[in-house]
Write an enzyme that holds these catalytic residues in place. Structure first.
Site, PDB file in Angstrom:
ATOM      1  N   SER A 142       7.324   5.670 -84.834  1.00 37.44           N
ATOM      2  CA  SER A 142       5.859   5.687 -84.694  1.00 37.44           C
ATOM      3  C   SER A 142       5.317   6.893 -85.464  1.00 37.44           C
ATOM      4  CB  SER A 142       5.469   5.827 -83.221  1.00 37.44           C
ATOM      5  OG  SER A 142       4.095   6.139 -83.108  1.00 37.44           O
ATOM      6  N   TYR A 155       7.236   9.861 -75.161  1.00 35.73           N
ATOM      7  CA  TYR A 155       7.227   8.848 -76.223  1.00 35.73           C
ATOM      8  C   TYR A 155       7.436   9.493 -77.604  1.00 35.73           C
ATOM      9  CZ  TYR A 155       5.427   4.858 -78.951  1.00 35.73           C
ATOM     10  OH  TYR A 155       5.289   3.817 -79.842  1.00 35.73           O
ATOM     11  N   LYS A 159      10.450   8.915 -80.297  1.00 34.87           N
ATOM     12  CA  LYS A 159      10.225   8.374 -81.643  1.00 34.87           C
ATOM     13  C   LYS A 159      10.636   9.373 -82.736  1.00 34.87           C
ATOM     14  CE  LYS A 159       8.767   4.312 -80.457  1.00 34.87           C
ATOM     15  NZ  LYS A 159       9.584   3.110 -80.764  1.00 34.87           N
TER      16      LYS A 159
HETATM   17  P1  NAD Z   1       4.758  -4.435 -76.758  1.00 33.75           P
HETATM   18  O1  NAD Z   1       4.656  -3.722 -75.457  1.00 33.75           O
HETATM   19  O2  NAD Z   1       3.789  -5.511 -77.061  1.00 33.75           O
HETATM   20  O3  NAD Z   1       6.221  -5.021 -76.965  1.00 33.75           O
HETATM   21  C1  NAD Z   1       7.381  -4.269 -76.711  1.00 33.75           C
HETATM   22  C2  NAD Z   1       8.530  -5.217 -76.538  1.00 33.75           C
HETATM   23  O4  NAD Z   1       9.698  -4.470 -76.220  1.00 33.75           O
HETATM   24  C3  NAD Z   1       8.303  -6.194 -75.389  1.00 33.75           C
HETATM   25  O5  NAD Z   1       8.732  -7.471 -75.774  1.00 33.75           O
HETATM   26  C4  NAD Z   1       9.173  -5.631 -74.279  1.00 33.75           C
HETATM   27  O6  NAD Z   1       9.630  -6.597 -73.360  1.00 33.75           O
HETATM   28  C5  NAD Z   1      10.312  -5.053 -75.082  1.00 33.75           C
HETATM   29  N1  NAD Z   1      11.052  -4.048 -74.344  1.00 33.75           N
HETATM   30  C6  NAD Z   1      10.578  -2.891 -73.828  1.00 33.75           C
HETATM   31  N2  NAD Z   1      11.579  -2.230 -73.206  1.00 33.75           N
HETATM   32  C7  NAD Z   1      12.692  -2.998 -73.322  1.00 33.75           C
HETATM   33  C8  NAD Z   1      14.022  -2.875 -72.888  1.00 33.75           C
HETATM   34  N3  NAD Z   1      14.439  -1.814 -72.193  1.00 33.75           N
HETATM   35  N4  NAD Z   1      14.892  -3.851 -73.199  1.00 33.75           N
HETATM   36  C9  NAD Z   1      14.499  -4.941 -73.918  1.00 33.75           C
HETATM   37  N5  NAD Z   1      13.248  -5.118 -74.355  1.00 33.75           N
HETATM   38  C10 NAD Z   1      12.363  -4.154 -74.056  1.00 33.75           C
HETATM   39  O7  NAD Z   1       4.691  -3.289 -77.843  1.00 33.75           O
HETATM   40  P2  NAD Z   1       4.581  -3.316 -79.427  1.00 33.75           P
HETATM   41  O8  NAD Z   1       3.313  -2.656 -79.764  1.00 33.75           O
HETATM   42  O9  NAD Z   1       4.889  -4.656 -79.966  1.00 33.75           O
HETATM   43  O10 NAD Z   1       5.762  -2.285 -79.785  1.00 33.75           O
HETATM   44  C11 NAD Z   1       6.941  -2.629 -80.511  1.00 33.75           C
HETATM   45  C12 NAD Z   1       7.552  -1.346 -81.051  1.00 33.75           C
HETATM   46  O11 NAD Z   1       6.626  -0.729 -81.947  1.00 33.75           O
HETATM   47  C13 NAD Z   1       7.837  -0.307 -79.964  1.00 33.75           C
HETATM   48  O12 NAD Z   1       9.028   0.365 -80.263  1.00 33.75           O
HETATM   49  C14 NAD Z   1       6.661   0.635 -80.080  1.00 33.75           C
HETATM   50  O13 NAD Z   1       6.967   1.916 -79.608  1.00 33.75           O
HETATM   51  C15 NAD Z   1       6.426   0.609 -81.573  1.00 33.75           C
HETATM   52  N6  NAD Z   1       5.094   1.042 -81.976  1.00 33.75           N
HETATM   53  C16 NAD Z   1       3.972   0.357 -81.608  1.00 33.75           C
HETATM   54  C17 NAD Z   1       2.739   0.811 -82.027  1.00 33.75           C
HETATM   55  C18 NAD Z   1       1.458   0.100 -81.683  1.00 33.75           C
HETATM   56  O14 NAD Z   1       0.398   0.603 -82.032  1.00 33.75           O
HETATM   57  N7  NAD Z   1       1.476  -1.044 -81.025  1.00 33.75           N
HETATM   58  C19 NAD Z   1       2.636   1.962 -82.794  1.00 33.75           C
HETATM   59  C20 NAD Z   1       3.795   2.637 -83.145  1.00 33.75           C
HETATM   60  C21 NAD Z   1       5.019   2.160 -82.733  1.00 33.75           C
END
Ligand code: NAD
Length: 247
Positions: A142, A155, A159
């Site tokens: 991130s 978090y 990351k």
């Molecule tokens: P989201 O919450 O929509 O999806 C996260 C997914 O990870 C879900 O399907 C959840 O069930 C799964 N998950 C969480 N913990 C788990 C575990 N212990 N075992 C198996 N599955 C697990 O979030 P997102 O926004 O799609 O995030 C996806 C990735 O992108 C994450 O790593 C998040 O940190 C990263 N990210 C997201 C953003 C954003 O703005 N949305 C920004 C930077 C990084």
């Protein structure tokens, strides 16, 4: 069809960025095992939506923070797909609060789900990739792992740790023809960022030169690039997908 007949594992694949990555890989000819945490229904529906005569897609229920479950996922993928060429470590959670109020369990949970999970899956897949002398590993970090963020110490630490793990693994594995890179999304519209109110979103947008929040597909296309042969000479890098927010 940049990934024709390749085989991938994507963690956390049933919604948000993970789901967009699964779709992008499948649309490019890749067979995929995606993991999920709770909803059997979403997993079966994604399998049905994406599987066809030429591409296999399977969901596997596994907690990414569990070392044993990572090993089981890899065994399942090898049994169903015949091998694994690509690993995308996407699963992640937030448990935001100020450091003053952050409990030990909030810290441990986020580190285990976001950082240890990357260790678990990389470790589980490594022998397979080394013996076939080919692999592409993409870790979802991130932008806050680069610049920090108040209220997200757990978090951000997870990351930033993913970036360190990515660079070390890239150096260790380059001679084995395994590329390891990270993608650092900015603010992407998913369930994770849905928790923010309009005022918070406006504040973020004021720092995004491209003047829109990102879409899961913006991240998925970058992951596709890092999984494909187009990026064969790139390793140990962190590609930000953030509309220019961090530069
Ligand atoms: P989201 O919450 O929509 O999806 C996260 C997914 O990870 C879900 O399907 C959840 O069930 C799964 N998950 C969480 N913990 C788990 C575990 N212990 N075992 C198996 N599955 C697990 O979030 P997102 O926004 O799609 O995030 C996806 C990735 O992108 C994450 O790593 C998040 O940190 C990263 N990210 C997201 C953003 C954003 O703005 N949305 C920004 C930077 C990084």
């Amino acid at each position: 069809m940049k990934l024709l007949n390749k085989r991938a594992i994507v963690t956390g694949g049933t919604r948000g960025i993970g789901k967009a990555i699964v779709k992008e890989l499948v649309q490019n000819g890749c067979n995929v095992v995606f993991t999920y945490f709770s909803s059997d229904e979403s997993a079966r529906s994604l399998e049905n939506e994406l599987s066809n005569e030429s591409v296999k897609v399977f969901g596997f229920k596994a907690d990414a923070s569990s070392f044993a479950a990572a090993d089981e996922t890899v065994k399942f993928a090898i049994e169903k797909l015949g091998g694994v060429d690509i690993l995308v470590n996407n699963a992640g959670i937030t448990k935001d609060t100020l450091m003053l109020r952050m409990s030990e369990s909030d810290f441990d949970l986020v580190i285990n789900s976001n950082l240890k999970s990357v260790f678990n899956y990389t470790k589980a897949i490594l022998k397979t990739m080394i013996s076939q002398r080919f692999g592409k590993i993409v870790n979802i970090s991130s932008v806050v792992g680069i610049v920090g963020n108040p209220g997200q110490a757990n978090y951000v630490a997870s990351k930033a740790g993913v970036i360190g793990l990515t660079k070390s693994n890239a150096k260790e594995l380059a001679s084995r023809n395994i590329n390891v890179n990270a993608v650092a999304p900015g603010f992407i519209e998913t369930d994770m960022t849905d928790k923010m109110n309009d005022q918070q979103k406006e504040a973020i947008l004021s720092n995004v030169p491209i003047k829109r929040l990102g879409k899961p597909e913006d991240v998925a296309k970058t992951v596709l690039f890092l999984c494909s042969s187009d990026s064969d000479y790139i390793t140990g890098q962190v590609l930000t997908v953030d509309g220019g927010m961090v530069m």
